[in-house]
Design an enzyme around this catalytic site. Structure first.
Site, PDB file in Angstrom:
ATOM      1  N   ARG A  24      70.205  24.642  48.779  1.00 42.99           N
ATOM      2  CA  ARG A  24      70.911  25.190  47.505  1.00 42.99           C
ATOM      3  C   ARG A  24      72.001  24.275  47.180  1.00 42.99           C
ATOM      4  NH1 ARG A  24      68.707  31.161  47.706  1.00 42.99           N
ATOM      5  NH2 ARG A  24      66.266  30.803  46.943  1.00 42.99           N
ATOM      6  N   GLU A  36      60.909  21.925  50.654  1.00 39.94           N
ATOM      7  CA  GLU A  36      59.776  22.503  50.051  1.00 39.94           C
ATOM      8  C   GLU A  36      58.716  22.671  50.824  1.00 39.94           C
ATOM      9  OE1 GLU A  36      59.589  24.657  47.769  1.00 39.94           O
ATOM     10  OE2 GLU A  36      61.612  24.575  46.756  1.00 39.94           O
ATOM     11  N   TYR A  81      51.769  23.317  61.691  1.00 43.75           N
ATOM     12  CA  TYR A  81      51.044  22.568  60.623  1.00 43.75           C
ATOM     13  C   TYR A  81      51.508  21.161  60.494  1.00 43.75           C
ATOM     14  CZ  TYR A  81      49.492  27.211  59.810  1.00 43.75           C
ATOM     15  OH  TYR A  81      48.826  28.336  59.924  1.00 43.75           O
ATOM     16  N   TYR A 124      52.258  23.340  43.254  1.00 48.19           N
ATOM     17  CA  TYR A 124      53.577  24.292  43.518  1.00 48.19           C
ATOM     18  C   TYR A 124      54.703  23.282  43.893  1.00 48.19           C
ATOM     19  CZ  TYR A 124      57.292  26.478  45.662  1.00 48.19           C
ATOM     20  OH  TYR A 124      58.400  26.741  46.201  1.00 48.19           O
ATOM     21  N   ASP A 142      53.845  30.731  43.297  1.00 43.89           N
ATOM     22  CA  ASP A 142      53.553  30.649  44.719  1.00 43.89           C
ATOM     23  C   ASP A 142      53.044  32.142  45.129  1.00 43.89           C
ATOM     24  OD1 ASP A 142      55.903  32.065  44.595  1.00 43.89           O
ATOM     25  OD2 ASP A 142      56.610  31.190  46.390  1.00 43.89           O
ATOM     26  N   CYS A 191      61.135  42.229  46.137  1.00 44.97           N
ATOM     27  CA  CYS A 191      59.781  42.475  45.679  1.00 44.97           C
ATOM     28  C   CYS A 191      58.909  42.196  46.945  1.00 44.97           C
ATOM     29  CB  CYS A 191      59.304  41.941  44.349  1.00 44.97           C
ATOM     30  SG  CYS A 191      57.895  42.810  43.655  1.00 44.97           S
ATOM     31  N   CYS A 198      62.708  48.780  44.634  1.00 44.84           N
ATOM     32  CA  CYS A 198      62.441  48.822  43.569  1.00 44.84           C
ATOM     33  C   CYS A 198      63.689  49.495  42.773  1.00 44.84           C
ATOM     34  CB  CYS A 198      61.242  49.608  42.835  1.00 44.84           C
ATOM     35  SG  CYS A 198      59.759  49.172  43.542  1.00 44.84           S
ATOM     36  N   CYS A 201      66.104  46.608  41.932  1.00 44.03           N
ATOM     37  CA  CYS A 201      65.596  45.372  41.081  1.00 44.03           C
ATOM     38  C   CYS A 201      66.032  45.086  39.934  1.00 44.03           C
ATOM     39  CB  CYS A 201      63.927  45.654  41.358  1.00 44.03           C
ATOM     40  SG  CYS A 201      63.024  44.299  40.560  1.00 44.03           S
TER      41      CYS A 201
END
Ligand code: SF4
Length: 322
Positions: A24, A36, A81, A124, A142, A191, A198, A201
């Site tokens: 970032r 990503e 992967y 994505y 996503d 979330c 919540c 949020c």
């Protein structure tokens, strides 16, 4: 009656609460692409170390294109992967081809439409890189965004198209990169699948599903597959294991490890135990058989998967050292 989703409240929350992640701090498209691709199937906490290593060794597409794929796999060891690493290397090589040969002259394309043409890039990743690095007003979809959408809209099983329509409808066009990241950050930290927070949020006023949040979306039933393999773990007289490089296909393609097959002739070998390895959709069980060889090799010099490391560790526990 619920309120409309407030873009400004979510963006203000993101500016205030976002995690301090190394990618970032850059606007470089290649470095954002690396993050990503890593985060597709590696947790953020583990992904940071891999990202730092990759960016240091391969700061540009050229630096990766000039390297052998084995070196990319070596740095990728443990991230899982591995097809991602091979496709990333293929992507770097394609980007560095001249435009007359279908490449991009060494410059990563800046639009989602062009990014989508590259190996290993799906909708994505193309949308994430184009919006975050280049400000293209394109919405990401996503798993995190699907969950937020399902709860906001109280939709038990939204289709990809419905999630896309929701994401497009709510997209903040003037800063799509921050907007996409804000929604994903909310899904990852507030979330969350099992215990959504919540009370804290920022978009609770527009959420239809918050009273029964964990019912949305319905959990997907994942069918697990079982794979049984046999492995011959052979050591030379100095304790080094015999390793082979696997071929181009399969989950361990290009990585090094002891010889493994579904069926092996083990008549002259000794059974020393079974290793279990769990992937997201598959449980792998490997019977390990011990033998000798003329010449082994040092496993620390090549790319070895987590499964192979478990097999080598079993050999170590039997008194062999690699
Ligand atoms: S109110 Fe709860 S369920 Fe709704 S988006 Fe926020 S965290 Fe998720």
């Amino acid at each position: 009656m619920v309120a409309q989703l407030s873009q400004s409240t979510l963006l203000a929350w993101y500016a205030e609460s976002k995690r301090d992640l190394p990618w970032r701090h850059t606007t470089d498209g290649w470095q954002i692409l690396l993050s990503e691709i890593l985060l597709q199937q590696t947790q953020v906490s583990r992904g940071i170390g891999y990202w730092l290593k990759l960016v240091e060794r391969f700061p540009t597409p050229q630096s990766m294109a000039e390297a052998e794929v084995d070196e990319v796999l070596f740095l990728w060891q443990g991230a899982g992967y591995y097809s991602r690493a091979r496709r990333l290397h293929a992507l770097a090589r394609q980007v560095c081809l001249p435009s007359s040969e279908g490449g991009y002259d060494g410059v990563l394309p800046t639009t989602s439409a062009h990014l989508l043409q590259l190996p290993g890039i799906g909708p994505y990743t193309a949308a994430a890189v184009a919006s975050i690095a280049y400000g293209e007003p394109v919405a990401c979809v996503d798993g995190n965004i699907r969950r937020v959408m399902a709860r906001q809209a109280k939709s038990a099983n939204p289709s990809v198209k419905e999630v896309e329509q929701w994401a497009n409808r709510n997209l903040f066009h003037s800063d799509a990169g921050d907007w996409n990241q804000a929604l994903m950050e909310l899904g990852a930290t507030v979330c969350t699948p099992k215990q959504p927070k919540c009370d804290g949020c920022p978009i609770a006023p527009s959420c239809s599903g918050q009273l029964d949040a964990t019912a949305y979306p319905e959990p997907k039933k994942i069918k697990r597959k079982r794979l049984d393999l046999m492995c011959e773990l052979r050591y030379d007289s100095s304790g080094l294991p015999f390793l082979v490089q696997r071929g181009e296909d399969g989950i361990l393609a290009g990585l090094w490890g002891p010889h493994m097959e579904e069926e092996l002739d083990v008549e002259s070998l000794i059974f020393i135990g079974e290793v279990k390895h769990v992937l997201s959709h598959r449980d792998i069980f490997v019977q390990v058989w011990l033998g000798i060889c003329r010449q082994g090799m040092d496993p620390s010099t090549v790319a070895v998967s987590a499964l192979d490391r478990k097999i080598l560790a079993l050999g170590d526990r039997q008194g062999y050292r690699s």
